[in-house]
Every structure is written in C-alpha cells, then in structure tokens.
Design an enzyme around this catalytic site. Structure first.
Site, PDB file in Angstrom:
ATOM      1  N   LYS A 280      70.771  48.747  32.797  1.00 49.30           N
ATOM      2  CA  LYS A 280      70.645  47.917  33.962  1.00 49.30           C
ATOM      3  C   LYS A 280      70.618  46.499  33.691  1.00 49.30           C
ATOM      4  O   LYS A 280      70.562  45.882  32.375  1.00 49.30           O
ATOM      5  CB  LYS A 280      69.562  48.463  34.834  1.00 49.30           C
ATOM      6  CG  LYS A 280      68.189  48.081  34.109  1.00 49.30           C
ATOM      7  CD  LYS A 280      66.998  48.528  34.924  1.00 49.30           C
ATOM      8  CE  LYS A 280      65.748  48.368  34.287  1.00 49.30           C
ATOM      9  NZ  LYS A 280      64.650  48.863  35.159  1.00 49.30           N
TER      10      LYS A 280
ATOM     11  N   TYR B 298      58.434  15.589  26.881  1.00 49.47           N
ATOM     12  CA  TYR B 298      58.033  15.357  28.335  1.00 49.47           C
ATOM     13  C   TYR B 298      56.618  15.758  28.349  1.00 49.47           C
ATOM     14  O   TYR B 298      55.958  16.916  27.840  1.00 49.47           O
ATOM     15  CB  TYR B 298      58.573  16.480  29.336  1.00 49.47           C
ATOM     16  CG  TYR B 298      60.029  16.091  29.653  1.00 49.47           C
ATOM     17  CD1 TYR B 298      60.240  14.855  30.405  1.00 49.47           C
ATOM     18  CD2 TYR B 298      60.908  16.793  29.437  1.00 49.47           C
ATOM     19  CE1 TYR B 298      61.442  14.307  30.753  1.00 49.47           C
ATOM     20  CE2 TYR B 298      62.449  16.397  29.715  1.00 49.47           C
ATOM     21  CZ  TYR B 298      62.542  15.121  30.509  1.00 49.47           C
ATOM     22  OH  TYR B 298      63.905  14.855  30.768  1.00 49.47           O
TER      23      TYR B 298
END
Length: 369
Positions: free
Chosen positions: A35, A264
C-alpha cells in the site's frame, strides 16, 4: 547540472528481505503489503523483487489496477475492502480478493455472488475479526453469524477457503507477554472462532519477526520487506537490508566563528570555529523538518551531525571534524550507512513515515545488486 538529490531503490534487497521472512517458516503463504505506493518506493520499481511472493496486499484499488497492468497475475487482496459500489465493480473486473470487516461489506459479497458465479475469478474472502485492536472487524459476538454465512456462500460457489483475519496491536512490544492485548491473547481469541477448515492471518512485520508461533497461515509483512524495523530490535538485528537510500551532495561550505548561529531560528550555535556543509535536501524532499541537531548524516563516508533547522530545500551539517568533506561530496541522509530508523528515532517518528513522505520531486533510480 540537475539538483543532486536522488533516491536509490534496490529490488534485490526487497527479495532478500522476503526470503529472510520465508526462512522463518517456509509453510507460510507470504503476502507482502504494498500500500501507499509500496511505502513510497514505487510499485513499478519494486515489483521485480516481489516475484516470489504468493500474493500482494494493498489498500488502493488504483494500485491494484496498476499491478495488473504491470503484469502481476497472482492474487491481490484489498486490505480495507471496497468502499462503494464502484469499487466492488472494479474489484470484480480486476479479479481481486478482499477483506470484509463489517455487515455492509459482507452483504456486498452476498449481493454479487450470482455475478461471481459467471466470472473466471473465484475470490478468497478475508473476514476480519476485532480481537483487541479496536479499529476494524466483527466482534466475538457478531463473528459467528458472519462466519456461518460466508462459509455457506464459499462452499456453494466453490470459492477458495475463506480466511479469518485479525491484526496485532502490540507485536512490537519489548515484553510481549505484558502487552494488553498481547499477541498471544489475540491469537487465542481468533482461534476460538476459526472453523477448522478455514485459514488464518494475523501477523504484520512485528508478528512475523517477534512471535511467529502466533502468525497463522497467511502473513502480511510490511515495513520489514523494505528493510526497516517494526521494533523493538533494529532492522540489522533482524537481518534485513535497506531497500531505499536517500542521497545528495554538499553544495556549499561556510566557516563560522565560535558563538555564531546557523539556520532559521538560529537554533544551532557553534561552540568553536566550525565548518558547515550545506546539503541539497530539505523538508520539501521528505526529510523531517523537526529533526533535531545531532541527527546523523553520512558525508564523504563519515557520520556527522545535523546542525540547524531543516529548511525547505536545504539542511546544514557540522563537518568540522570531517576535513575530507568538500564541495560536491556525497551525502547519505538514510540508507546503508545510516539507517532510516535511526533518523526517524532522532526525529521522533518512525521509518514508515519517512519512506512514505519521499516527495515526488525527488528523482528515483532503480539499482541492481
């Protein structure tokens, strides 16, 4: 030149992992789970490595159709069954088997029984029982009537013997006997309901590797065939090989003084004069944004730590103690030198998520050997 990030996948590794699982109990019917686009690896890329599987399990009917188009002629099982009438029609046309987990699904099978009589495909139905996971399945009280109804239908139409199915909740627990529900208790609950002539299916990867004695007849390995761990041991301890490697290159090098910060939020601060490598890989590629400083990366063959917050297209690593790392040096974000499970553990997640999060913009190459 194109951006250097790329993912490498090895179909031979998935075959190796599948054989490792088969060696535990050669009598098992092995039904790998593919899947989510084969856990992010790509159905079309890995299918050559899955040829020894007895069947495949999938969630998406579009994926089942793709498998048929790719030439897979063995059984395909829809793990959550069909969601609507259109899915049922497609399942019949594609010759699929499926899981029935509630009365409405069972009624759909009954309603289509006459039509199936006239098709070449005789479906094997997996009847799912809730033995403690409390997600899907008939209860101990509702299961007997469903079993009786399906058994009569399969017998009348000469379908393959049905399968009584459940799903372990805690087969990855460090202490299996202490888990609630335990795999042993779930196995016992299923066996109390199973007709003698039916088959059983209980084990995911964790069940296959940690408690094979309770796995049943049909096993459903997922993460293990991709070379990552279901827990509690590391994948290498189970003898598994990674199927995916995520690689890139150093595209810039900065020298920062002691006390300077990187990235950041200025999260990482240099405790000494440092060399910082900038790698072409970010969260838009599927690398976890929340990976902390110190998450291992392998650059030019040496483990080095992540240094600073991961940004959209880049991440930064501390290469002060790896003088061989230069502009253009090879970097492995996860794969053979640093496992995807280790990266996931640092990031507070699991290898499953990192595999499935690989972004479409990352080129994928199939490699042999």
């Amino acid at each position: 030149m194109p951006r250097p990030i790329r993912a490498l996948v090895k179909p031979s590794a998935i075959d190796y992992n599948l054989q490792r699982i088969r060696a535990i109990n050669p009598a098992w019917h092995c039904m790998p789970v593919v899947k989510a686009h084969a856990y992010g690896h790509g159905l079309e890329r890995l299918l050559p490595g899955l040829q020894s599987a007895d069947s495949l399990a999938i969630l998406e009917i579009s994926g089942a159709a793709a498998l048929r188009e790719l030439g897979w002629s063995k059984p395909i099982v829809l793990l959550e069954g069909c969601f609507d009438a259109a899915d049922v029609e497609h399942a019949v046309a594609l010759g699929l088997d499926w899981v029935v987990h509630d009365p409405a699904h069972l009624q759909a099978v009954v309603d289509l029984a006459a039509r199936w009589r006239d098709t070449q495909h005789a479906p094997r139905i997996f009847l799912k029982i809730n033995t403690g996971m409390n997600r899907l399945g008939f209860t101990a009280e509702t299961a007997p009537a469903a079993i009786e109804q399906l058994d009569a239908l399969a017998s009348a139409l000469n379908w393959p013997v049905p399968v009584l199915m459940t799903h372990f909740a805690n087969a990855d627990a460090p202490q299996l006997a202490d888990a609630n529900p335990s795999a042993q208790a779930q196995h016992a609950a299923l066996m109390r309901l199973k007709p003698a002539h039916w088959l059983s299916s209980l084990a995911n990867s964790a069940g296959v590797l940690n408690c094979p004695q309770w796995a049943g007849d049909i096993v459903r390995p997922g993460i293990a065939i991709y070379g990552a761990t279901p827990g509690p041991k590391k994948a290498q301890e189970y003898g598994l090989k990674p199927v995916m490697s995520l690689r890139s290159q150093v595209i810039a090098i900065q020298t920062v003084a002691a006390g300077e910060r990187v990235g950041y939020g200025s999260r990482w601060q240099a405790s000494r004069a440092a060399r910082i490598g900038v790698v072409a890989c970010g969260y838009a590629d599927g690398y976890p944004r929340h990976a902390p400083d110190g998450t291992p990366v392998v650059a030019a063959g040496q483990r080095v730590p992540l240094a600073g917050r991961v940004s959209m297209d880049m991440l930064t690593i501390d290469i002060t103690d790896a003088p061989q790392v230069q502009l253009g040096s090879e970097v492995e974000l996860w794969g053979e030198a640093v496992s995807i499970d280790e990266v996931a553990e640092h990031a507070g997640t699991i290898g499953y998520e990192l595999m499935c999060a690989l972004a479409p913009r990352v080129p994928v190459t199939v490699v042999e050997g």
